[in-house]
Scaffold this motif. Sequence first.
Motif, PDB file in Angstrom:
ATOM      1  N   CYS A 510     -58.315 -26.283  -9.444  1.00 35.06           N
ATOM      2  CA  CYS A 510     -57.667 -26.719 -10.688  1.00 35.06           C
ATOM      3  C   CYS A 510     -56.504 -25.810 -11.078  1.00 35.06           C
ATOM      4  O   CYS A 510     -55.561 -26.252 -11.741  1.00 35.06           O
ATOM      5  CB  CYS A 510     -58.693 -26.809 -11.824  1.00 35.06           C
ATOM      6  N   GLU A 511     -56.543 -24.566 -10.642  1.00 40.00           N
ATOM      7  CA  GLU A 511     -55.455 -23.648 -10.985  1.00 40.00           C
ATOM      8  C   GLU A 511     -54.168 -23.991 -10.235  1.00 40.00           C
ATOM      9  O   GLU A 511     -53.082 -23.624 -10.643  1.00 40.00           O
ATOM     10  CB  GLU A 511     -55.882 -22.210 -10.679  1.00 40.00           C
ATOM     11  N   PRO A 514     -52.477 -27.424 -12.448  1.00 40.37           N
ATOM     12  CA  PRO A 514     -52.852 -27.225 -13.856  1.00 40.37           C
ATOM     13  C   PRO A 514     -52.483 -28.400 -14.762  1.00 40.37           C
ATOM     14  O   PRO A 514     -53.124 -28.604 -15.802  1.00 40.37           O
ATOM     15  CB  PRO A 514     -52.064 -25.965 -14.257  1.00 40.37           C
ATOM     16  N   LYS A 515     -51.473 -29.190 -14.382  1.00 39.48           N
ATOM     17  CA  LYS A 515     -51.064 -30.301 -15.250  1.00 39.48           C
ATOM     18  C   LYS A 515     -51.916 -31.545 -14.994  1.00 39.48           C
ATOM     19  O   LYS A 515     -52.191 -32.327 -15.912  1.00 39.48           O
ATOM     20  CB  LYS A 515     -49.589 -30.635 -15.016  1.00 39.48           C
ATOM     21  N   LEU A 546     -62.680 -26.428 -15.926  1.00 41.53           N
ATOM     22  CA  LEU A 546     -61.467 -26.465 -16.753  1.00 41.53           C
ATOM     23  C   LEU A 546     -61.689 -25.718 -18.079  1.00 41.53           C
ATOM     24  O   LEU A 546     -60.768 -25.096 -18.623  1.00 41.53           O
ATOM     25  CB  LEU A 546     -61.064 -27.921 -17.017  1.00 41.53           C
ATOM     26  N   THR A 549     -61.046 -22.126 -17.277  1.00 45.42           N
ATOM     27  CA  THR A 549     -59.694 -21.724 -16.849  1.00 45.42           C
ATOM     28  C   THR A 549     -58.601 -22.204 -17.810  1.00 45.42           C
ATOM     29  O   THR A 549     -57.524 -21.612 -17.864  1.00 45.42           O
ATOM     30  CB  THR A 549     -59.396 -22.308 -15.445  1.00 45.42           C
ATOM     31  N   ASN A 550     -58.839 -23.287 -18.554  1.00 44.29           N
ATOM     32  CA  ASN A 550     -57.800 -23.862 -19.408  1.00 44.29           C
ATOM     33  C   ASN A 550     -58.453 -24.412 -20.673  1.00 44.29           C
ATOM     34  O   ASN A 550     -58.401 -25.613 -20.959  1.00 44.29           O
ATOM     35  CB  ASN A 550     -57.079 -24.972 -18.618  1.00 44.29           C
ATOM     36  N   SER A 551     -59.102 -23.538 -21.425  1.00 41.98           N
ATOM     37  CA  SER A 551     -59.930 -23.998 -22.548  1.00 41.98           C
ATOM     38  C   SER A 551     -59.100 -24.597 -23.684  1.00 41.98           C
ATOM     39  O   SER A 551     -59.596 -25.431 -24.441  1.00 41.98           O
ATOM     40  CB  SER A 551     -60.809 -22.860 -23.066  1.00 41.98           C
ATOM     41  N   LYS A 552     -57.825 -24.207 -23.808  1.00 42.56           N
ATOM     42  CA  LYS A 552     -57.005 -24.743 -24.896  1.00 42.56           C
ATOM     43  C   LYS A 552     -56.887 -26.265 -24.804  1.00 42.56           C
ATOM     44  O   LYS A 552     -57.082 -26.980 -25.775  1.00 42.56           O
ATOM     45  CB  LYS A 552     -55.590 -24.126 -24.834  1.00 42.56           C
ATOM     46  N   GLN A 553     -56.578 -26.723 -23.608  1.00 41.74           N
ATOM     47  CA  GLN A 553     -56.367 -28.161 -23.441  1.00 41.74           C
ATOM     48  C   GLN A 553     -57.671 -28.948 -23.303  1.00 41.74           C
ATOM     49  O   GLN A 553     -57.734 -30.118 -23.648  1.00 41.74           O
ATOM     50  CB  GLN A 553     -55.505 -28.415 -22.186  1.00 41.74           C
ATOM     51  N   THR A 554     -58.679 -28.315 -22.770  1.00 40.57           N
ATOM     52  CA  THR A 554     -59.863 -29.093 -22.345  1.00 40.57           C
ATOM     53  C   THR A 554     -61.146 -28.799 -23.117  1.00 40.57           C
ATOM     54  O   THR A 554     -62.187 -29.379 -22.800  1.00 40.57           O
ATOM     55  CB  THR A 554     -60.144 -28.836 -20.846  1.00 40.57           C
TER      56      THR A 554
END
Length: 1103
Positions: A510-511, A514-515, A546, A549-554
């Motif tokens: 996923c890294e 990322p989009k 996710l 690694t990308n908690s803001k969006q997910t």
Amino acid sequence: MSGNGHGYGEQAGEAAPELAQEAAPTTAPSVPAAFGLFSSDTKKNEDLKQMLESSKDSAKLDAMKRIVGMIAKGKNASELFPAVVKNVASKNIEIKKLVYVYLMRYAEEQQDLALLSISTFQRALKDPNQLIRASALRVLSSIRVPIIVPIMMLAIKEASSDLSPYVRKNAAHAIQKLYSLDPEQKEMLIEVIEKLLKDRSTLVAGSVVMAFEEVCPDRIDLIHKNYRKLCNLLVDVEEWGQVVIIHMLTRYARTQFVSPWKTDDDIVEEYNENNFYESDEEQKEKDRNVKKTYTMDPDHRLLLRNTKPLLQSRNAAVVMAVAQLYWHLAPKSEAGIVSKSLVRLLRSNREVQYIVLQNIATMSIQRKGMFEPYLKSFYVRSTDPTMIKTLKLEILTNLANEANISTLLREFQTYVKSQDKQFAAATIQAIGRCATNITEVTDTCLNGLVCLLSNRDETVVAESVVVIKKLLQTQPAHHGEIIKHMAKLLDNITVPVARASILWLIGEYCERVPKIAPDVLRKTAKSFTNEDDLVKLQILSLGAKLYLTNSKQTKLLTQYVLNLGKYDQSYDIRDRTRFIRQLIVPNEKSGALSKYAKKIFLAQKPAPLLESPFKDRDHFQLGTLSHTLNSRATGYLELSDWPDVAPDPAVRNVEVAESAKEWTAILGKTKKEKPTEKFYSESEEEEDESASTSATESESGSESEKEDKEEGSSDESSESSSSSEESSDSESDSKESIAKKASGAVKESNVEEIKRKAKGISKNRNTSSSSDTVSSSSEESSSDSKSVSDSRSDSDSGKSRSATSSKKEEKTAQDRKTPSKQDVFLLDLDDFHPVTTPVAVPTAAVLSPSLTADLEGLSLSGSSVIDQVTTQVFVPTKTHEMLHRMTGKGLSAHYHFSRQPDMFGDHMVSVQVTVTNTTDQKIENIHIGETKLPLGMRIHEFNPIECLEPGGSATVSMGIDFCDSTQTASFQLCTKDDHFNVNIQPPVGELLLPVTMSEKDFKKEQGMLTGMNETSATIAVAPQNSTSLVIIEKVVKAANLGVVPSGQDNIHRFAAKTVHSGSLMLVTVELKESSTAQLIINTEKTVIGSVLLRELKPVLSQG
């Protein structure tokens, strides 16, 4: 006594035309009514009973011929047993032979009546005719009642000493039957086996080794003294005997010889490693050890040399047996000679191909070089069935290397386009394996698989996704674009495994995308509730990764997915949701594990190994059932590892009991003449002395032992030069054969036996010989296939032989090698031919287990079309529910009709039952319990399933005799803890077996089944059902019928017989004008005919 000389084959051959003429008028007209309500069978059998009770032998013989004809056509003649068994004591030899043929068929069924005639069978064991003696022993061993075990034991012991090799062969067969009846007799039976193993007849060898394998396969000591004899006799034993002996000798060799697989390089390196510091003496000692490692035991070489010619056998089983022997025993440099023979077997039928390809697949993993020259032989043909295609693909993948990979990939591209989806999927997996094994083509394969993602076929796309996922794991850094491409395909792909694979890839890397990753999670969250369980688990994993690694969006998306999972119907998903929530969402209750959540979810995963499914099969012996199933089968005998030090080879030496001088003085022969005049086991004395049969038997035995000694001595003498022997086999072969002939080595014999022989010879010279003596003398003289001068009277032949020079003797002996082997084998069968009768005994007929097999090929004019069962035209895939998982407490069961002739009995319908464990606990001991069946109905239960793992399923076969009715078969399906009442109800179309017949036969049979036996209806045919192909497809799908060729386009004919009674079922579909058709069914079973008509009507009328 003139009748005594006729063998089974000769008698069957003479009886064939008679049988055809006489059976035709009596059986043909009664075929249609044979199974009807008003059957004429009873009357006809009464007629036969009267003929059997007649005082005239001609009437009895006629009756017996007709009865055997009935048996040959598969009809039940068991009710005639009392009438037939009365004639067992008949003095007419022809009647007696046919009575024994009948008894062999029915003795096991009618044991009580057979027991009443046991004294007659015992008397028959002393009959002058070898065929009667053998038949009596076969009938006796077929009466499986413990009370007669002592009688059987005595009969086997006597038969094992019989003068006829055919009787001794039957004694070996009876050993196995007696052992299965009473295993406590093992020790006494081993004594008989030991005695029969010493037999010199090629006819006996295969049968006694089979008995050895069944009764005492661990008693390897019994083989030692007979090892060389078995190796030398092997080429002349009948084919199935060869298979058994080769398998036994393979096991024997693995316990007696050291491994020939140690290569030169390994040993030389070992040897050179430390020799700088070693003294000369130590080096010499090591040098001797190295040489010792390379010396192959002469007995080991003897086995390899004597089995090599059998690679040219016409019997696929023999070739396969030799191939496995070379694979397990030969040096790796020599094992390659079997590859050409195995490739030749690929021209055989599909069943043989399947077994051979399985073994080649195992071989090709370890030794690719063996089959690389034959690469094109494994290319797939469009006519191959899927199982053969898959195996060929497996072998092509194993043989792939840098040199041939481009050719193979072009071939694979064609296979991917195949209409056979299972095969296309297997090809994609093969491309994946090639990509991992050969790094040069990894990128090419990956690009090719990505192109397949745009394929219209969903199965191909799904398989490509799964393989790409595995390949990307090996080098993910360079393939971000492929992951993006696969993410776009997610909307179109519906196969759960493929969707799960894409989600796993996006989550794992996923890294790198990322989009795209959060958007994929958004889309799958929408469809979460409609997804397969496998996909749901991957959605949860993707959300967790996710979140880390990308908690803001997910963050909110992941919580939404976790809430959906919390209330899912599957407890697996509910458990996974709880676990993930506690791990990634920290709270006051979270344990220490939540600190390591990132390490747990995003740990580096090892790349999967794409291995051949045949990689772990090599621990089973090739060519065995266990190897085919990849599971240990009952009765499988493990192949032991090579011993580090070979046991003493002297155990295979046959001891010397008498000097050569005494032997030749008593028999009055010169030493040189014996080995040159005869190549194999029979001695010269058998021709010259024309002595009694007992004398000739003992001579042949001792003479052959004598030759064993010669072989032993020649093998021992060649031990020192065995390295040169290995390099040039053919040269050493010819030298050894000359050495054997010239050898005057000491022979084994027994003094008392020799004295008895001498007495027998002198006595027989003074008395006129009986018909038996004359016949054996004539048989043996002809068995050498000599010129006329050689087969004259004893004194003449003796003189001519003494006058011949030794050079000529050697030459003629070499010229005669092969014929002498063949003729000894053929003419050993019968010791009782009169001298005046020219003898031509067909071996196959004499060796046949019963006259049923002999009569199979006879074209009887009255033979019934009902017996000509053909293979099914269509196998239905529809399954019926037998037990629902809720009712069965997690155990579900479905069944379908496989339309195969049932293995459990002629009258049974084959039913495939699939049981599935839907629980999370093991289910043990699944079996059939109490049965509740209508009168006459029978069930052959399937073997109990010991254990069924959670989520696992197993398919088993059972047989049900429905008695030609559609009544329900009710029984209990039991587990260790529960039992459930279940039912199986057959559609009427499954109560039939398809038969093949010509249009002429069809019309003839139809003409006999008119009136009450005919049912018809006029139906409106849907326009799309009016073509020939559609009609045939619809009819054979609905009922198990065979298609009859038709000369008219508008008439379609089908034929079958009922499974239970064998009554004919004739179906005619005649297309009329204005989209109508007449459906006609002719059968004696009017009820079944009416039901079938009712079922076929909607099939043809529906669109």
